[in-house]
Motif scaffolding. Structure first.
Motif, PDB file in Angstrom:
ATOM      1  N   GLY A 122       0.788  -1.219   0.000  1.00 52.82           N
ATOM      2  CA  GLY A 122       0.000   0.000   0.000  1.00 52.82           C
ATOM      3  C   GLY A 122       0.823   1.273   0.000  1.00 52.82           C
ATOM      4  N   ALA A 123       2.134   1.163   0.246  1.00 49.09           N
ATOM      5  CA  ALA A 123       3.005   2.341   0.272  1.00 49.09           C
ATOM      6  C   ALA A 123       3.541   2.617  -1.131  1.00 49.09           C
ATOM      7  CB  ALA A 123       4.161   2.124   1.247  1.00 49.09           C
ATOM      8  N   PHE A 124       3.558   3.880  -1.508  1.00 50.34           N
ATOM      9  CA  PHE A 124       4.025   4.279  -2.834  1.00 50.34           C
ATOM     10  C   PHE A 124       5.511   3.971  -3.001  1.00 50.34           C
ATOM     11  CE2 PHE A 124       6.109   7.522  -5.447  1.00 50.34           C
ATOM     12  CZ  PHE A 124       5.460   7.331  -6.660  1.00 50.34           C
ATOM     13  N   VAL A 125       5.892   3.425  -4.180  1.00 46.22           N
ATOM     14  CA  VAL A 125       7.292   3.141  -4.488  1.00 46.22           C
ATOM     15  C   VAL A 125       7.778   3.986  -5.653  1.00 46.22           C
ATOM     16  CG1 VAL A 125       8.941   1.374  -5.255  1.00 46.22           C
ATOM     17  CG2 VAL A 125       7.161   0.786  -3.589  1.00 46.22           C
ATOM     18  N   ALA A 126       7.063   3.950  -6.781  1.00 41.90           N
ATOM     19  CA  ALA A 126       7.523   4.698  -7.953  1.00 41.90           C
ATOM     20  C   ALA A 126       6.409   4.769  -8.988  1.00 41.90           C
ATOM     21  CB  ALA A 126       8.746   4.035  -8.566  1.00 41.90           C
ATOM     22  N   ILE A 127       6.508   5.771  -9.880  1.00 46.81           N
ATOM     23  CA  ILE A 127       5.685   5.832 -11.095  1.00 46.81           C
ATOM     24  C   ILE A 127       6.618   5.607 -12.274  1.00 46.81           C
ATOM     25  CG2 ILE A 127       4.315   7.321 -12.590  1.00 46.81           C
ATOM     26  CD1 ILE A 127       3.178   8.665 -10.152  1.00 46.81           C
ATOM     27  N   LEU A 128       6.291   4.620 -13.095  1.00 44.43           N
ATOM     28  CA  LEU A 128       7.146   4.260 -14.232  1.00 44.43           C
ATOM     29  C   LEU A 128       6.352   4.428 -15.525  1.00 44.43           C
ATOM     30  CD1 LEU A 128       8.893   1.056 -12.804  1.00 44.43           C
ATOM     31  CD2 LEU A 128       9.743   3.397 -12.830  1.00 44.43           C
ATOM     32  N   PRO A 185       9.997   0.348 -35.105  1.00 42.81           N
ATOM     33  CA  PRO A 185       9.571   0.516 -33.707  1.00 42.81           C
ATOM     34  C   PRO A 185      10.719   0.158 -32.752  1.00 42.81           C
ATOM     35  CG  PRO A 185       8.826  -1.603 -34.507  1.00 42.81           C
ATOM     36  CD  PRO A 185       9.578  -0.954 -35.654  1.00 42.81           C
ATOM     37  N   THR A 186      10.688   0.731 -31.557  1.00 39.65           N
ATOM     38  CA  THR A 186      11.628   0.351 -30.504  1.00 39.65           C
ATOM     39  C   THR A 186      10.863   0.213 -29.198  1.00 39.65           C
ATOM     40  OG1 THR A 186      12.209   2.616 -29.846  1.00 39.65           O
ATOM     41  CG2 THR A 186      13.523   1.612 -31.604  1.00 39.65           C
ATOM     42  N   THR A 187      11.444  -0.507 -28.272  1.00 43.54           N
ATOM     43  CA  THR A 187      10.872  -0.684 -26.941  1.00 43.54           C
ATOM     44  C   THR A 187      11.713   0.073 -25.941  1.00 43.54           C
ATOM     45  OG1 THR A 187      10.020  -2.876 -27.500  1.00 43.54           O
ATOM     46  CG2 THR A 187      10.269  -2.361 -25.171  1.00 43.54           C
ATOM     47  N   GLU A 188      11.073   0.884 -25.103  1.00 43.53           N
ATOM     48  CA  GLU A 188      11.773   1.645 -24.069  1.00 43.53           C
ATOM     49  C   GLU A 188      11.280   1.155 -22.713  1.00 43.53           C
ATOM     50  OE1 GLU A 188      14.141   3.962 -24.807  1.00 43.53           O
ATOM     51  OE2 GLU A 188      13.803   3.548 -26.949  1.00 43.53           O
ATOM     52  N   ALA A 189      12.095   0.352 -22.054  1.00 39.66           N
ATOM     53  CA  ALA A 189      11.716  -0.151 -20.737  1.00 39.66           C
ATOM     54  C   ALA A 189      11.740   0.978 -19.721  1.00 39.66           C
ATOM     55  CB  ALA A 189      12.674  -1.265 -20.310  1.00 39.66           C
ATOM     56  N   ALA A 190      10.891   0.864 -18.707  1.00 39.83           N
ATOM     57  CA  ALA A 190      10.895   1.797 -17.574  1.00 39.83           C
ATOM     58  C   ALA A 190      11.461   1.054 -16.370  1.00 39.83           C
ATOM     59  CB  ALA A 190       9.487   2.299 -17.288  1.00 39.83           C
ATOM     60  N   ILE A 191      12.450   1.641 -15.718  1.00 41.33           N
ATOM     61  CA  ILE A 191      13.174   0.946 -14.655  1.00 41.33           C
ATOM     62  C   ILE A 191      13.227   1.822 -13.416  1.00 41.33           C
ATOM     63  CG2 ILE A 191      15.325  -0.191 -14.011  1.00 41.33           C
ATOM     64  CD1 ILE A 191      15.962  -0.447 -16.984  1.00 41.33           C
ATOM     65  N   ASP A 192      12.857   1.241 -12.280  1.00 36.85           N
ATOM     66  CA  ASP A 192      13.077   1.885 -10.988  1.00 36.85           C
ATOM     67  C   ASP A 192      14.338   1.262 -10.393  1.00 36.85           C
ATOM     68  OD1 ASP A 192      12.554   3.431  -8.622  1.00 36.85           O
ATOM     69  OD2 ASP A 192      11.849   1.587  -7.671  1.00 36.85           O
ATOM     70  N   TYR A 193      15.437   2.030 -10.465  1.00 33.56           N
ATOM     71  CA  TYR A 193      16.725   1.512 -10.008  1.00 33.56           C
ATOM     72  C   TYR A 193      16.788   1.531  -8.486  1.00 33.56           C
ATOM     73  CZ  TYR A 193      18.216   2.167 -14.853  1.00 33.56           C
ATOM     74  OH  TYR A 193      18.315   2.104 -16.216  1.00 33.56           O
ATOM     75  N   GLY A 194      17.265   0.458  -7.919  1.00 36.91           N
ATOM     76  CA  GLY A 194      17.427   0.356  -6.474  1.00 36.91           C
ATOM     77  C   GLY A 194      18.747  -0.292  -6.120  1.00 36.91           C
ATOM     78  N   PHE A 195      19.136  -0.178  -4.856  1.00 42.07           N
ATOM     79  CA  PHE A 195      20.415  -0.725  -4.418  1.00 42.07           C
ATOM     80  C   PHE A 195      20.426  -2.253  -4.478  1.00 42.07           C
ATOM     81  CE2 PHE A 195      23.314  -2.140  -0.965  1.00 42.07           C
ATOM     82  CZ  PHE A 195      24.498  -1.641  -1.495  1.00 42.07           C
ATOM     83  N   LEU A 196      19.314  -2.875  -4.087  1.00 46.58           N
ATOM     84  CA  LEU A 196      19.242  -4.334  -4.033  1.00 46.58           C
ATOM     85  C   LEU A 196      18.448  -4.929  -5.187  1.00 46.58           C
ATOM     86  CD1 LEU A 196      18.638  -4.893  -0.210  1.00 46.58           C
ATOM     87  CD2 LEU A 196      20.800  -4.953  -1.455  1.00 46.58           C
ATOM     88  N   ARG A 197      17.683  -4.105  -5.898  1.00 44.07           N
ATOM     89  CA  ARG A 197      16.858  -4.646  -6.983  1.00 44.07           C
ATOM     90  C   ARG A 197      16.466  -3.538  -7.945  1.00 44.07           C
ATOM     91  NH1 ARG A 197      13.903  -0.888  -6.992  1.00 44.07           N
ATOM     92  NH2 ARG A 197      12.357  -0.363  -5.398  1.00 44.07           N
TER      93      ARG A 197
END
Length: 656
Positions: free
Chosen positions: A561-567, A580-592
């Protein structure tokens, strides 16, 4: 007019390279100081001319001069300026000009900073470097002229490959070429030494910094390419064992072996013939990589050209330089008698084992890369060699290398004690086993690759720190800590690079074994679980970019329930290139990393979504950065600069 001046400068550079490759070599043979003295100025003039040609081509891309065929094929007026500039080397002709420019830079660097080199050796090194320049400039001018004009220029260009319109790919090729071409210096030193018939400790000291610089650039270039593949191609991986990826990896492995074997030449005057052979083969594999990228014999997303005629020209270059050097090596093998004698348990033996493992692993990668081509030519069948083969055939050599690295690095020269080295590593062994056991206990129903990778990574990384600590003596902790800061930068560089290798080993194992993957069709407003997270597809909308149209999804990631990121993953379409190309959205983190990819719209009205949790992904790039940083620390140690500690030879006096 500027384009014509660039073309003319490139032709003049070829003429200067012809002078550089012939007269100094003849002068070294005859002992003529005046002819030998031509090598340095010729290398400098060649650099100025090639740089002028490269600047002219860059100007043509920046101003969108569509009278040039290469600009039409790889640029467009709406393209952002960064990609107009990177478009210079985002094609076969321009990238080959960049290759020649870097070759000239290395030659001029030897001319400028090689003042302590013996005059004859310096003349021969620069002559061989000039000969390589002759070959590639002839290839450029006669088969791949970047200054080719069109009779009727179009109003606009065809745009650069959209996959290359990315910051990672803007900087990846220059670094990779600095590594590829840098190995030509080791080759030139090897051929010059073979011509003189003498390889000694001084030669080992001279060749090391050039090899180290090439290895550093290759490390950065490969890491940038891997990072680009990770976030740009949208498949959630970092290495595909693609032929062009392998083409850069093989010289990296051989350069690492050459670095370590040159230490033995410098310290003990042993492994001379083997080190010369490694220098030849490392550059030879750089040429093989050039052939793979530009001949069209092997299909790859990274390939620059698909012209068999160009491939034949590159094969001729490969055969001339590699074959000629090997023939010279065979003729001079008797002059490379080893002087140092060492026992089976010694630093030298550990470095021999290191070299064998690295060289054989490079050969395994080579076999896997060319096997589809061999199968097509000899068996008439389309064969595929993928990740399972490389994992099974390549990994055991890396595991063995990781196991022997910490104790081998702590052995004494000439005659060491394995028991003493292992006793120093007992705390590291206990810590590594404990970390592996903890990882095995925490994971459920997964492969043992993760815990084993953690153990090996900790063994290599903390073993490097233990080696550094062991160099501070046996006094109290305070005295040893003070001495730690006074250790040579080469020692710190070695420890940093080895620690980075340990981090990389662990990160690769973690990403392969603990990755979470989810593929599903998602409606707008729908929430789905991803490991310990929840992902909601808020909306999908059309967005206009500078030279593309984007289908962009907005996705909210929460945890409990806690907000982490908007991607915002995207699917882009480039109208000019019709690609066409694919652009992944990534939330970078220290452990994942949380990694989201938006697919096509489905008949049900939902959207295909691929989601991943990539554990310790950033540790992979951090490990590569640490390896490159370690190389830079070692390179900054004045003992390892060109000709450091070598008697200055007065100018104009021939030296054997």
């Amino acid at each position: 007019m500027i384009v014509e001046l660039g073309h003319f400068a490139l032709i003049l550079a070829l003429m200067v390279a012809l002078v550089q490759s012939s007269l100094p070599l003849w002068g070294a043979h005859r002992g003529d100081a005046r002819l030998m003295a031509l090598a340095g100025p010729a290398a400098g003039v060649q650099l100025v001319l090639v740089a002028a040609a490269f600047a002219a081509l860059t100007w043509a891309f920046v101003v969108s001069d569509f009278s040039l065929a290469v600009v039409v094929s790889n640029s467009h007026t709406l393209k952002p300026m960064l990609y107009k500039v990177s478009g210079v080397w985002g094609n076969h002709e321009g990238s080959l000009l960049l290759w020649v420019l870097i070759l000239a830079i290395y030659g001029a660097a030897v001319a400028a900073f090689g003042g302590n080199l013996p005059v004859r050796l310096k003349a021969r090194v620069l002559a061989v470097q000039g000969l390589i320049g002759v070959a590639f400039m002839a290839f450029l001018l006669f088969t791949s002229n970047p200054f080719w004009r069109l009779a009727v220029p179009p109003l606009d260009g065809q745009d650069l490959n959209p996959l290359l319109q990315d910051p990672g790919l803007a900087f990846h090729p220059p670094f990779l070429y600095l590594g590829y071409v840098g190995l030509s210096m080791a080759f030139s030193f090897a051929v010059a030494a073979l011509i003189e018939g003498r390889v000694d400790a001084a030669w080992g000291r001279w060749v090391r910094p050039w090899t180290l610089a090439a290895w550093i650039f290759l490390t950065i270039g490969i890491a940038l390419g891997s990072w680009w593949a990770y976030y740009e191609l949208g498949w959630g991986g970092f290495w595909f064992w693609d032929p062009v990826e392998n083409a850069s990896f093989m010289p990296w492995l051989l350069a690492a072996a050459l670095l370590h074997s040159s230490i033995v030449v410098e310290k003990r005057e042993s492994l001379k013939a083997w080190t010369i052979l490694l220098a030849i083969m490392a550059f030879g594999f750089s040429l093989i990589g050039t052939f793979i990228v530009r001949s069209g014999v092997i299909t790859s997303v990274h390939a620059f050209a698909n012209d068999p005629e160009r491939g034949v020209f590159i094969l001729m270059i490969l055969g001339f330089f590699t074959g000629g050097a090997l023939m010279l090596f065979a003729a001079r093998a008797g002059a490379m008698e080893a002087r140092g004698v060492f026992s089976l348990v010694s630093r030298e033996s550990a470095l021999v084992a290191n070299n064998i493992l690295l060289a054989v692993s490079a050969f395994v990668v080579f076999i896997g890369t060319i096997w589809p081509l061999v199968g097509s030519m000899l068996l008439g069948r389309d064969l595929s060699v993928g990740e399972p083969f490389f994992n099974a055939a390549f990994s055991p050599f890396m595991v063995a290398l990781a196991l022997i690295l910490p104790p081998g690095a702590m052995l004494a020269w000439k005659r060491g004690s394995l028991g003493r080295s292992l006793r120093s590593l007992i705390p590291v062994l206990v810590l590594s086993l404990a970390l592996g056991a903890l990882a095995f206990a925490l994971q459920t129903g997964r492969t043992a690759l993760g815990p084993i990778g953690l153990m090996l990574g900790a063994w290599v990384g903390f073993g490097a720190l233990a080696d550094l600590w062991a160099r501070t003596g046996r006094e109290g902790i305070a005295a040893r800590a003070a001495r730690l800061g006074r250790l040579p930068r080469a020692d710190w560089g070695k420890a940093t690079a080895h620690f980075g290798l340990g981090v990389t080993i662990f990160a690769v194992s973690a990403m392969l074994s603990w990755k979470i993957e989810d593929i599903r069709v998602v409606q707008e407003g729908e929430t789905f679980p991803l490991g310990r997270y929840e992902v909601r597809l808020d909306r999908v909308e059309e967005v206009q970019g500078p030279n593309y149209v984007s289908t962009m999804g907005t996705m909210t990631v929460t945890r409990g329930g806690a907000f982490v990121a908007i991607l915002r993953p995207e699917k882009r379409f480039y109208p000019v290139a019709q690609m066409p190309t694919t652009e992944a959205a990534i939330d970078y983190g220290f452990l994942r990393d949380i990694y989201l990819v938006l697919g096509d719209r489905q008949n049900s009205g939902g959207w295909a979504v691929r989601s991943y949790i990539e554990p310790f992904a950033n540790w992979l790039w951090a490990g590569c950065i640490l390896m490159a940083l370690g190389g830079c620390l070692s390179l900054s140690d004045r003992r390892y600069r060109v000709a450091a500690g070598v008697r200055k030879v007065p100018a104009g006096v021939p030296a054997e």
